[in-house]
Design a protein around this motif. Structure first.
Motif, short mmCIF file in Angstrom:
data_model
loop_
_atom_site.label_atom_id
_atom_site.label_comp_id
_atom_site.label_asym_id
_atom_site.label_seq_id
_atom_site.Cartn_x
_atom_site.Cartn_y
_atom_site.Cartn_z
N GLY A 207 0.87 -1.18 0.00
CA GLY A 207 0.00 0.00 0.00
C GLY A 207 0.90 1.22 0.00
O GLY A 207 1.41 1.62 1.04
N ASP A 208 1.17 1.79 -1.19
CA ASP A 208 1.99 3.01 -1.26
C ASP A 208 1.14 4.11 -1.89
O ASP A 208 1.52 4.78 -2.84
CB ASP A 208 3.26 2.75 -2.08
N LEU A 209 -0.05 4.26 -1.30
CA LEU A 209 -1.01 5.25 -1.79
C LEU A 209 -0.84 6.55 -1.02
O LEU A 209 -0.22 6.58 0.05
CB LEU A 209 -2.43 4.72 -1.57
N THR A 210 -1.44 7.62 -1.53
CA THR A 210 -1.46 8.88 -0.78
C THR A 210 -2.18 8.62 0.56
O THR A 210 -2.98 7.69 0.67
CB THR A 210 -2.22 9.96 -1.58
N ASP A 211 -1.90 9.46 1.54
CA ASP A 211 -2.47 9.24 2.87
C ASP A 211 -4.00 9.17 2.80
O ASP A 211 -4.64 8.39 3.51
CB ASP A 211 -2.06 10.36 3.84
N ILE A 212 -4.57 10.03 1.96
CA ILE A 212 -6.02 9.93 1.69
C ILE A 212 -6.12 9.49 0.23
O ILE A 212 -5.99 10.31 -0.68
CB ILE A 212 -6.73 11.28 1.92
N PRO A 213 -6.27 8.17 -0.01
CA PRO A 213 -6.25 7.69 -1.40
C PRO A 213 -7.40 8.26 -2.22
O PRO A 213 -8.44 8.63 -1.68
CB PRO A 213 -6.39 6.17 -1.25
N ILE A 214 -7.16 8.32 -3.53
CA ILE A 214 -8.18 8.85 -4.43
C ILE A 214 -9.20 7.75 -4.68
O ILE A 214 -8.85 6.66 -5.15
CB ILE A 214 -7.52 9.29 -5.76
N SER A 215 -10.45 8.03 -4.35
CA SER A 215 -11.48 7.02 -4.53
C SER A 215 -12.25 7.27 -5.82
O SER A 215 -12.83 8.33 -6.00
CB SER A 215 -12.44 7.05 -3.34
N GLY A 216 -12.23 6.28 -6.71
CA GLY A 216 -13.00 6.39 -7.95
C GLY A 216 -14.48 6.17 -7.67
O GLY A 216 -15.35 6.70 -8.34
N ALA A 217 -14.76 5.39 -6.62
CA ALA A 217 -16.15 5.06 -6.30
C ALA A 217 -16.69 6.03 -5.24
O ALA A 217 -15.93 6.57 -4.46
CB ALA A 217 -16.20 3.64 -5.79
N PRO A 218 -18.01 6.23 -5.23
CA PRO A 218 -18.56 7.15 -4.23
C PRO A 218 -18.67 6.52 -2.85
O PRO A 218 -19.76 6.28 -2.33
CB PRO A 218 -19.94 7.50 -4.82
#
Ligand SMILES: C[S@@+](CC[C@H](N)C(=O)[O-])C[C@H]1O[C@@H](n2cnc3c(N)ncnc32)[C@H](O)[C@@H]1O
Length: 294
Positions: A207-218
């Motif tokens: 998991g090397d995502l931004t601290d608040i990952p970008i969510s494609g889903a609502p």
């Protein structure tokens, strides 16, 4: 002594006294400082103003001053604001939506995340979620894995890092597919679903995502989305596989506790260990997680 509020500059050409913009600013600051002190007893912090952003938050939202001397790159992708800033001591830094992500000084971040010297990646199948700066992919490839797939949503982050963070990612972002690795541009959750449907399994998921990952889903809450990522990651892991990720600053006890709560909610049950490192560009100590099936 002349008080700052009364400072004036003689304008010899016109033979009169004028006030410069800097003086007006200082006067306003003094008035604010006096009012803040009188009303709340608090002191107005000393801040340097100018065209370049130089203050970024610590994980527990204290303001940290950086020695930024130039804005190297700036663009807005469909997903986030991307900046590369140069710090005299940290080198080029990747800033996404005003938050520090990684800098040229941060090999220790990548090495602690991957547990260098502890984990054996030789011949292993690995999936990286996010990781657009390319540093993790670059370091992992040195350990001779069988194959690495990286799922990164933002093409523009990779283009910027390829150009300006070359010292931490080498040339891995130049090519999107080789015998050793593949970089897929898209929402990691969508691709994880695809891999699960195909029955694909990995030895390691990062998991090397931004601290608040970008969510494609609502998905409403950030923690719901983080749990979705965790659930899908464990569906992709072999029975003896490992999920490795960064947590948060070690002072952020509440946030770390919330993350551990998400881990406890996972089914089947998981167990975890942690490691710590002082990350130069975060200017603080961070906690990293190593999670396996219980
Ligand atoms: C640059 S890396 C580094 C993370 C880092 N060291 C930090 O401090 O948070 C984070 C990457 O996660 C990517 N990302 C965020 N949400 C994503 C998603 N849903 N799918 C794929 N990549 C995503 C961002 O575009 C970004 O490039």
């Amino acid at each position: 002594m002349e008080s700052a509020g009364e400072q004036t500059t003689p304008d010899s050409d016109r033979g009169c006294i004028v006030e410069t913009e800097a003086h007006t600013g200082k006067r306003l600051e003094n008035t604010l400082a006096k009012k803040l002190k009188a009303l709340t007893g608090q002191v107005l912090p000393t801040l340097k103003r100018g065209d370049l952003a130089r203050y970024f938050p610590s994980s527990d939202e204290r303001i940290i001053e950086y020695d930024i001397d130039s804005l190297v790159y700036e663009a807005r992708s469909p997903f986030q604001k991307i900046q590369i800033m140069h710090s005299k001591t940290l080198g080029n830094m990747l800033i996404l939506d005003e938050l520090q992500n990684i800098a040229e000084s941060d090999l220790i971040y990548t090495e602690t995340l991957m547990g260098r010297g502890i984990e054996n990646y030789e011949g292993k199948e690995i999936c990286i979620l996010g990781g657009g700066d390319g540093a993790l992919l670059y370091e992992l490839l040195k350990e001779k894995p069988k194959h690495v797939v990286m799922l990164e949503i933002d093409e523009l982050v990779m283009q910027a890092c390829n150009k300006y963070l070359n010292s931490i990612c080498g040339d891995v972002l130049e090519k999107r597919k080789t015998d050793q690795y593949e970089i897929v541009v898209g929402d990691c959750v969508e691709y994880m679903k695809k891999f699960i449907a195909e029955g694909r399994k990995f030895d390691y998921v990062f998991g090397d995502l931004t601290d608040i990952p970008i969510s494609g889903a609502p998905i409403g809450e950030c923690w719901d989305f983080i749990r979705t990522i965790l659930e899908h990651s464990f569906m992709l892991l072999k029975p003896d596989g490992k999920y490795l990720t960064h947590g948060n600053g070690t002072t952020c006890l509440e946030s770390l506790e919330l993350f551990e709560e998400q881990l406890r909610l996972l089914k089947p049950k998981v167990k975890f260990t942690t490691s710590k490192a002082f990350v130069p560009s975060f200017m603080e100590e961070w906690l990293f997680y190593q999670v396996t099936f219980a």
